[in-house]
Scaffold this motif. Structure first.
Motif, PDB file in Angstrom:
ATOM      1  N   ARG A 278      -0.756  12.591  19.588  1.00  9.63           N
ATOM      2  CA  ARG A 278      -0.208  11.201  19.715  1.00  9.63           C
ATOM      3  C   ARG A 278      -1.096  10.200  19.117  1.00  9.63           C
ATOM      4  O   ARG A 278      -0.579   9.067  18.482  1.00  9.63           O
ATOM      5  CB  ARG A 278      -0.047  10.879  21.271  1.00  9.63           C
ATOM      6  CG  ARG A 278       0.173   9.357  21.773  1.00  9.63           C
ATOM      7  CD  ARG A 278      -0.055   9.106  23.079  1.00  9.63           C
ATOM      8  NE  ARG A 278       0.130   7.666  23.129  1.00  9.63           N
ATOM      9  CZ  ARG A 278      -0.082   7.051  24.249  1.00  9.63           C
ATOM     10  NH1 ARG A 278      -0.129   7.515  25.451  1.00  9.63           N
ATOM     11  NH2 ARG A 278       0.214   5.658  24.482  1.00  9.63           N
ATOM     12  N   ARG A 279      -2.498  10.177  19.435  1.00  7.50           N
ATOM     13  CA  ARG A 279      -3.141   9.464  18.693  1.00  7.50           C
ATOM     14  C   ARG A 279      -3.552   9.343  17.259  1.00  7.50           C
ATOM     15  O   ARG A 279      -3.470   8.554  16.475  1.00  7.50           O
ATOM     16  CB  ARG A 279      -4.601   9.475  19.094  1.00  7.50           C
ATOM     17  CG  ARG A 279      -4.952   8.332  20.604  1.00  7.50           C
ATOM     18  CD  ARG A 279      -6.227   8.507  20.990  1.00  7.50           C
ATOM     19  NE  ARG A 279      -6.614   9.331  21.962  1.00  7.50           N
ATOM     20  CZ  ARG A 279      -7.365  10.266  21.803  1.00  7.50           C
ATOM     21  NH1 ARG A 279      -8.518  10.022  20.865  1.00  7.50           N
ATOM     22  NH2 ARG A 279      -7.625  11.141  22.765  1.00  7.50           N
ATOM     23  N   ALA A 280      -3.093  10.909  16.496  1.00  6.41           N
ATOM     24  CA  ALA A 280      -3.147  11.018  15.063  1.00  6.41           C
ATOM     25  C   ALA A 280      -1.855  10.156  14.790  1.00  6.41           C
ATOM     26  O   ALA A 280      -2.002   9.658  13.498  1.00  6.41           O
ATOM     27  CB  ALA A 280      -3.355  12.635  14.910  1.00  6.41           C
ATOM     28  N   LEU A 281      -0.773  10.329  15.401  1.00  9.31           N
ATOM     29  CA  LEU A 281       0.616   9.778  15.030  1.00  9.31           C
ATOM     30  C   LEU A 281       0.310   8.300  14.735  1.00  9.31           C
ATOM     31  O   LEU A 281       1.072   7.565  14.151  1.00  9.31           O
ATOM     32  CB  LEU A 281       1.624  10.158  15.756  1.00  9.31           C
ATOM     33  CG  LEU A 281       2.354  11.458  15.357  1.00  9.31           C
ATOM     34  CD1 LEU A 281       3.502  11.660  16.521  1.00  9.31           C
ATOM     35  CD2 LEU A 281       3.152  11.306  13.985  1.00  9.31           C
ATOM     36  N   ALA A 282      -0.168   7.776  15.890  1.00  6.15           N
ATOM     37  CA  ALA A 282      -0.410   6.406  16.196  1.00  6.15           C
ATOM     38  C   ALA A 282      -1.179   5.864  14.934  1.00  6.15           C
ATOM     39  O   ALA A 282      -0.862   4.640  14.752  1.00  6.15           O
ATOM     40  CB  ALA A 282      -1.218   6.025  17.347  1.00  6.15           C
ATOM     41  N   ALA A 283      -1.815   6.469  13.951  1.00  5.09           N
ATOM     42  CA  ALA A 283      -2.273   5.830  12.931  1.00  5.09           C
ATOM     43  C   ALA A 283      -1.232   5.476  11.636  1.00  5.09           C
ATOM     44  O   ALA A 283      -1.454   4.771  11.058  1.00  5.09           O
ATOM     45  CB  ALA A 283      -3.282   6.804  12.327  1.00  5.09           C
ATOM     46  N   HIS A 284      -0.132   6.458  11.926  1.00  4.04           N
ATOM     47  CA  HIS A 284       1.093   6.139  11.101  1.00  4.04           C
ATOM     48  C   HIS A 284       2.234   5.307  11.489  1.00  4.04           C
ATOM     49  O   HIS A 284       3.044   4.825  10.956  1.00  4.04           O
ATOM     50  CB  HIS A 284       1.309   7.526  10.668  1.00  4.04           C
ATOM     51  CG  HIS A 284       0.552   8.435   9.832  1.00  4.04           C
ATOM     52  ND1 HIS A 284       0.502   8.220   8.564  1.00  4.04           N
ATOM     53  CD2 HIS A 284      -0.380   9.383  10.290  1.00  4.04           C
ATOM     54  CE1 HIS A 284      -0.264   9.270   8.006  1.00  4.04           C
ATOM     55  NE2 HIS A 284      -0.895   9.733   9.188  1.00  4.04           N
ATOM     56  N   LEU A 285       2.290   5.439  12.999  1.00  2.00           N
ATOM     57  CA  LEU A 285       3.740   4.936  13.783  1.00  2.00           C
ATOM     58  C   LEU A 285       3.298   3.974  14.739  1.00  2.00           C
ATOM     59  O   LEU A 285       2.045   3.685  15.312  1.00  2.00           O
ATOM     60  CB  LEU A 285       4.283   5.918  14.138  1.00  2.00           C
ATOM     61  CG  LEU A 285       4.766   7.126  13.351  1.00  2.00           C
ATOM     62  CD1 LEU A 285       5.309   8.348  14.092  1.00  2.00           C
ATOM     63  CD2 LEU A 285       5.611   6.517  12.446  1.00  2.00           C
ATOM     64  N   PRO A 286       4.278   3.180  14.891  1.00  2.00           N
ATOM     65  CA  PRO A 286       3.912   2.191  16.245  1.00  2.00           C
ATOM     66  C   PRO A 286       3.747   2.951  17.516  1.00  2.00           C
ATOM     67  O   PRO A 286       4.192   4.435  17.732  1.00  2.00           O
ATOM     68  CB  PRO A 286       5.509   1.492  16.374  1.00  2.00           C
ATOM     69  CG  PRO A 286       5.908   1.694  15.218  1.00  2.00           C
ATOM     70  CD  PRO A 286       5.470   2.874  14.484  1.00  2.00           C
ATOM     71  N   ASP A 287       2.937   2.698  18.492  1.00  2.00           N
ATOM     72  CA  ASP A 287       2.301   3.284  19.582  1.00  2.00           C
ATOM     73  C   ASP A 287       3.610   3.942  20.331  1.00  2.00           C
ATOM     74  O   ASP A 287       3.237   5.136  20.731  1.00  2.00           O
ATOM     75  CB  ASP A 287       1.653   2.371  20.565  1.00  2.00           C
ATOM     76  CG  ASP A 287       0.075   2.357  19.964  1.00  2.00           C
ATOM     77  OD1 ASP A 287      -0.186   3.295  19.309  1.00  2.00           O
ATOM     78  OD2 ASP A 287      -0.662   1.456  20.633  1.00  2.00           O
ATOM     79  N   ARG A 288       4.374   3.304  20.771  1.00  2.00           N
ATOM     80  CA  ARG A 288       5.627   3.656  21.469  1.00  2.00           C
ATOM     81  C   ARG A 288       6.447   5.134  20.969  1.00  2.00           C
ATOM     82  O   ARG A 288       6.611   6.015  21.517  1.00  2.00           O
ATOM     83  CB  ARG A 288       6.679   2.829  22.038  1.00  2.00           C
ATOM     84  CG  ARG A 288       5.867   1.632  23.181  1.00  2.00           C
ATOM     85  CD  ARG A 288       6.779   0.398  22.949  1.00  2.00           C
ATOM     86  NE  ARG A 288       8.212   0.620  23.582  1.00  2.00           N
ATOM     87  CZ  ARG A 288       9.253  -0.087  23.164  1.00  2.00           C
ATOM     88  NH1 ARG A 288       8.991  -1.146  22.473  1.00  2.00           N
ATOM     89  NH2 ARG A 288      10.401   0.225  23.755  1.00  2.00           N
ATOM     90  N   LEU A 289       6.453   4.988  19.705  1.00  2.00           N
ATOM     91  CA  LEU A 289       7.278   5.870  18.868  1.00  2.00           C
ATOM     92  C   LEU A 289       6.222   7.239  18.803  1.00  2.00           C
ATOM     93  O   LEU A 289       6.654   8.509  18.970  1.00  2.00           O
ATOM     94  CB  LEU A 289       7.436   5.585  17.480  1.00  2.00           C
ATOM     95  CG  LEU A 289       8.390   6.414  16.478  1.00  2.00           C
ATOM     96  CD1 LEU A 289       9.332   6.846  17.052  1.00  2.00           C
ATOM     97  CD2 LEU A 289       8.518   5.746  15.163  1.00  2.00           C
ATOM     98  N   ALA A 290       4.799   6.891  18.575  1.00  2.00           N
ATOM     99  CA  ALA A 290       4.016   8.058  18.285  1.00  2.00           C
ATOM    100  C   ALA A 290       3.989   8.785  19.534  1.00  2.00           C
ATOM    101  O   ALA A 290       3.973   9.938  19.735  1.00  2.00           O
ATOM    102  CB  ALA A 290       2.596   7.460  17.930  1.00  2.00           C
ATOM    103  N   GLU A 291       3.875   7.950  20.798  1.00  2.00           N
ATOM    104  CA  GLU A 291       3.931   8.576  22.256  1.00  2.00           C
ATOM    105  C   GLU A 291       5.211   9.347  22.407  1.00  2.00           C
ATOM    106  O   GLU A 291       5.131  10.369  22.829  1.00  2.00           O
ATOM    107  CB  GLU A 291       3.801   7.329  23.192  1.00  2.00           C
ATOM    108  CG  GLU A 291       3.952   8.158  24.652  1.00  2.00           C
ATOM    109  CD  GLU A 291       3.777   6.874  25.548  1.00  2.00           C
ATOM    110  OE1 GLU A 291       3.766   5.740  25.178  1.00  2.00           O
ATOM    111  OE2 GLU A 291       3.777   7.239  26.836  1.00  2.00           O
ATOM    112  N   ALA A 292       6.496   8.855  22.005  1.00  2.00           N
ATOM    113  CA  ALA A 292       7.703   9.497  22.381  1.00  2.00           C
ATOM    114  C   ALA A 292       7.840  10.995  21.482  1.00  2.00           C
ATOM    115  O   ALA A 292       8.168  11.952  22.066  1.00  2.00           O
ATOM    116  CB  ALA A 292       8.805   8.406  22.330  1.00  2.00           C
TER     117      ALA A 292
END
Ligand code: FAD
Length: 391
Positions: A278-292
């Motif tokens: 989730r945190r690795a994705l949040a470097a690329h995407l909005p937080d809520r999207l990274a979480e989902a």
């Protein structure tokens, strides 16, 4: 007689206005007919009120049609630069927004006023608030029944567009008329339209309002632009673009991390072993999207404790996430219609029906549909201009 013209143009939208103006200025007596009481209703609301009137990257491969070569002739003879020259002659200020899309600085009203002036310069007559009744052809001339009179001309131009956005006066009239004269119609479908998600994917509605730059694909078509989650499904320019290529029961693909280098998750594991997907994705995407997305992939452990194989799988899924839309928001929300009067029955030079002398079809009514971004107006201008040369 005042009811006799050189040509009658049905539909005072983008294509009809251009065709009438150019033919009028070539000395033809033209009647422009519309059931609306205003001309250019779609132009007025286009581009958020600023009208994305053309695209400087206009090319035939940016159009959908059963015959991908059909649009070449008209697009080649009346180009984006030709329309820009017209806009400049009227002193209308414009800017390039993105991806070659040209918009008015001021208002779409300026484009409609310009086209009205061009029609006036061609002494074009109008019949507005005039639903079209019976249309007959007696071998020499077309007879068109209007509310208070019947008008006659040796040439008739179908420019009544497609059925997208009925509340603006859009109808399938062009198809009915074309069929009556024996022309084929390629099945019309809503295009440049939001797609809807159902079943388990309906859960993405919790992301409503979240947008992200993606590469969206349907078949071979790929678009790198923003995608937007809505309460009903997916929208945003990338989705509108692929919607034109999408067919019911097919899936679309979304690369959520188009800027990530290959092996980026394995690399993240080496660099930051304590981080999560989730945190690795949040470097690329909005937080809520990274979480989902991380939740759906089902990797919640620290990357150090996640096998490389699972990270590779996750990266592959993120780069080509499959959605199975259960439909689209339909003609009520579609910016355009794909399909329409078959190009096989029309001359690409004159837009005249091959077997029905004097009958022309232009604009969105024809099976030529542009990408999002000013391409549809450019087709309307170009096809209207090409038909006008033959009137
Ligand atoms: P239209 O402009 O739709 O004109 C058809 C005309 O025929 C209308 O005036 C209608 O009233 C009339 N008519 C229909 N049926 C009948 C009938 N039975 N009797 C009499 N008259 C009839 N394209 C772009 O390139 N850039 C943009 O920024 C853009 N923004 C858009 C925004 C929205 C919300 C929408 C809906 C579309 C947008 N488009 C845009 C697409 C563009 O508007 C159309 O492709 C274009 O208007 C097609 O031109 P046309 O003349 O063929 O049809």
């Amino acid at each position: 007689s005042p009811d006799t013209y050189d040509a009658i143009v049905l539909g005072a939208g983008a294509a009809g206005l251009m065709c009438a103006a150019v033919a009028g200025q070539r000395g033809r007596r033209i009647l422009l007919v519309d059931h609306n009481d205003v001309v250019g209703a779609k132009i007025l609301i286009s581009g958020g009120g600023r009208c994305n009137f053309t695209n400087i990257h206009t090319a035939p491969d940016r159009y959908l049609s059963a015959n991908p070569h059909f649009a070449k002739s008209a697009l080649g003879r009346y180009t984006a630069a030709d329309f820009v020259a017209l806009v400049d002659r009227y002193g209308i200020a414009w800017h390039e927004k993105t991806l070659g899309q040209l918009f008015c600085d001021g208002s779409a009203k300026q484009i409609v006023a310009m086209l009205r002036d061009e029609c006036a310069a061609g002494s074009v007559d109008y019949a507005l608030s005039s639903p079209v009744g019976a249309v007959d052809h007696d071998g020499n001339a077309y007879h068109v029944a209007l509310p208070r009179r019947t008008v006659t001309a040796p040439k008739l131009v179908i420019a009544t567009g497609g059925p997208s956005i009925p509340k603006l006066g859009a109808t399938g009239f062009a198809y009915d008329l074309a069929r009556r004269f024996g022309l084929k119609v390629v099945e019309p479908r809503p295009a440049l339209v939001p797609l809807t998600l159902g079943g388990e994917e309906a859960l993405f509605a919790t992301l409503s309002g979240v947008a992200s730059e993606v590469v969206a694909s349907a078949g071979k078509a790929r678009f790198r632009e923003a995608a937007l989650f809505t309460h009903r499904g997916l929208s945003g320019p990338a989705i509108l673009q692929v919607s034109s290529y999408w067919r019911p029961r097919e899936t679309i693909g979304i690369d959520f991390v188009p800027n990530a280098a290959s092996g980026w998750l394995i690399e993240a594991k080496r660099q930051q072993p304590r981080t999560t997907l989730r945190r690795a994705l949040a470097a690329h995407l909005p937080d809520r999207l990274a979480e989902a997305l991380a939740e759906r992939i089902g990797v919640s452990t620290e990357l150090a404790n996640t096998p490389d194989r699972r990270l590779d799988e996750a990266a592959r899924r993120l780069a080509d996430w499959r959605f199975a839309p259960n439909g689209s928001e339909g003609f009520a929300k579609a910016e355009v219609t794909v399909g329409g009067i078959s190009t096989a029955d029309l001359s690409s030079q004159t837009l005249e029906a091959r077997r029905v002398p004097g009958l022309h079809a232009i604009g969105e009514a024809v099976d030529v549909t542009g990408w999002l971004g000013g391409y549809n107006f450019q087709w309307a201008w170009a096809s209207g201009w090409a038909a006008a040369q033959a009137l």
